[in-house]
Write a protein that holds these residues in place. Structure first.
Motif, PDB file in Angstrom:
ATOM      1  N   GLU A  28       0.838  -1.198   0.000  1.00 58.31           N
ATOM      2  CA  GLU A  28       0.000   0.000   0.000  1.00 58.31           C
ATOM      3  C   GLU A  28       0.873   1.248   0.000  1.00 58.31           C
ATOM      4  OE1 GLU A  28      -3.575   0.306   2.378  1.00 58.31           O
ATOM      5  OE2 GLU A  28      -3.193  -1.695   3.199  1.00 58.31           O
ATOM      6  N   ARG A  29       0.268   2.314  -0.519  1.00 60.01           N
ATOM      7  CA  ARG A  29       0.901   3.643  -0.450  1.00 60.01           C
ATOM      8  C   ARG A  29      -0.095   4.589   0.187  1.00 60.01           C
ATOM      9  NH1 ARG A  29       3.377   5.781  -5.902  1.00 60.01           N
ATOM     10  NH2 ARG A  29       3.640   7.544  -4.508  1.00 60.01           N
ATOM     11  N   ASN A  30       0.408   5.477   1.003  1.00 56.84           N
ATOM     12  CA  ASN A  30      -0.398   6.515   1.634  1.00 56.84           C
ATOM     13  C   ASN A  30      -1.614   5.946   2.380  1.00 56.84           C
ATOM     14  OD1 ASN A  30       0.526   7.939  -1.309  1.00 56.84           O
ATOM     15  ND2 ASN A  30       1.198   8.870   0.595  1.00 56.84           N
ATOM     16  N   TRP A  31      -1.370   4.917   3.191  1.00 56.51           N
ATOM     17  CA  TRP A  31      -2.448   4.331   3.999  1.00 56.51           C
ATOM     18  C   TRP A  31      -2.794   5.301   5.124  1.00 56.51           C
ATOM     19  CZ3 TRP A  31      -2.947   2.726   9.134  1.00 56.51           C
ATOM     20  CH2 TRP A  31      -4.103   2.005   9.421  1.00 56.51           C
ATOM     21  N   ARG A  32      -4.071   5.578   5.263  1.00 57.75           N
ATOM     22  CA  ARG A  32      -4.527   6.557   6.257  1.00 57.75           C
ATOM     23  C   ARG A  32      -5.492   5.934   7.252  1.00 57.75           C
ATOM     24  NH1 ARG A  32      -3.750  11.856   3.824  1.00 57.75           N
ATOM     25  NH2 ARG A  32      -3.323  11.562   1.625  1.00 57.75           N
ATOM     26  N   CYS A  33      -5.419   6.461   8.470  1.00 55.63           N
ATOM     27  CA  CYS A  33      -6.399   6.155   9.504  1.00 55.63           C
ATOM     28  C   CYS A  33      -6.556   7.426  10.341  1.00 55.63           C
ATOM     29  CB  CYS A  33      -5.960   4.961  10.354  1.00 55.63           C
ATOM     30  SG  CYS A  33      -4.548   5.285  11.440  1.00 55.63           S
ATOM     31  N   GLU A  37      -0.932   8.938   8.584  1.00 53.15           N
ATOM     32  CA  GLU A  37      -0.664   8.268   7.316  1.00 53.15           C
ATOM     33  C   GLU A  37       0.697   7.593   7.325  1.00 53.15           C
ATOM     34  OE1 GLU A  37       0.708   9.934   3.099  1.00 53.15           O
ATOM     35  OE2 GLU A  37      -1.325  10.563   3.629  1.00 53.15           O
ATOM     36  N   TRP A  83      -2.407  -0.375  11.436  1.00 50.50           N
ATOM     37  CA  TRP A  83      -2.481  -1.095  10.166  1.00 50.50           C
ATOM     38  C   TRP A  83      -2.574  -2.597  10.419  1.00 50.50           C
ATOM     39  CZ3 TRP A  83       0.013  -4.889   7.480  1.00 50.50           C
ATOM     40  CH2 TRP A  83      -0.321  -5.019   6.128  1.00 50.50           C
ATOM     41  N   HIS A  87      -5.607  -5.180   9.451  1.00 49.19           N
ATOM     42  CA  HIS A  87      -5.296  -6.260   8.512  1.00 49.19           C
ATOM     43  C   HIS A  87      -5.017  -7.570   9.254  1.00 49.19           C
ATOM     44  CE1 HIS A  87      -4.686  -2.594   6.198  1.00 49.19           C
ATOM     45  NE2 HIS A  87      -4.929  -3.334   5.128  1.00 49.19           N
TER      46      HIS A  87
END
Length: 120
Positions: A28-33, A37, A83, A87
């Motif tokens: 993933e790229r630029n995973w946000r919560c 990020e 993350w 996941h």
């Protein structure tokens, strides 16, 4: 888009290409919560790697690695945990945090440096 944002996006693309060329599997790229990020998440053999990318056009204000403070590492660790929680159905394996520095002076080829295992 601001010049700084464009430089950051360019650096992330350069870093992602560098990692892929080095054999990393980009997840993933630029995973946000809600906590922030993560620039790049990838696999390196059995490790899940959370990568912070720092891009500068020069070292006039210091090397990009100098921006990685204890506070930033704490934030990245918290994001990595979020993350992994999101996941939980995937095989995570060991986790580690890497930092990739991209120096991209205008009109010159970028210089990429990779620090592995800043935190395990």
């Amino acid at each position: 888009m601001k010049a700084k944002d464009a430089l950051g996006r360019q650096g992330e693309q350069i870093a992602t290409s560098y990692l892929a060329d080095a054999g990393f599997l980009i997840l993933e790229r630029n995973w946000r919560c809600v906590h922030g990020e993560i620039d790049v998440i990838c696999r390196d053999s059995l490790d899940t790697v959370f990568v912070e990318v720092k891009t500068r056009s020069s070292t006039a204000f210091g090397h990009p690695f100098e921006t990685i403070t204890e506070q930033k590492l704490t934030r990245i660790r918290r994001l990595a945990g979020a993350w992994c929680e999101a996941h939980a159905d995937q095989r995570i394996g060991s986790i580690r945090i890497d930092v990739v520095s991209v120096l991209a002076p205008p009109g010159r080829l970028p210089l990429v440096e990779h620090l592995r295992g800043v935190f395990r």
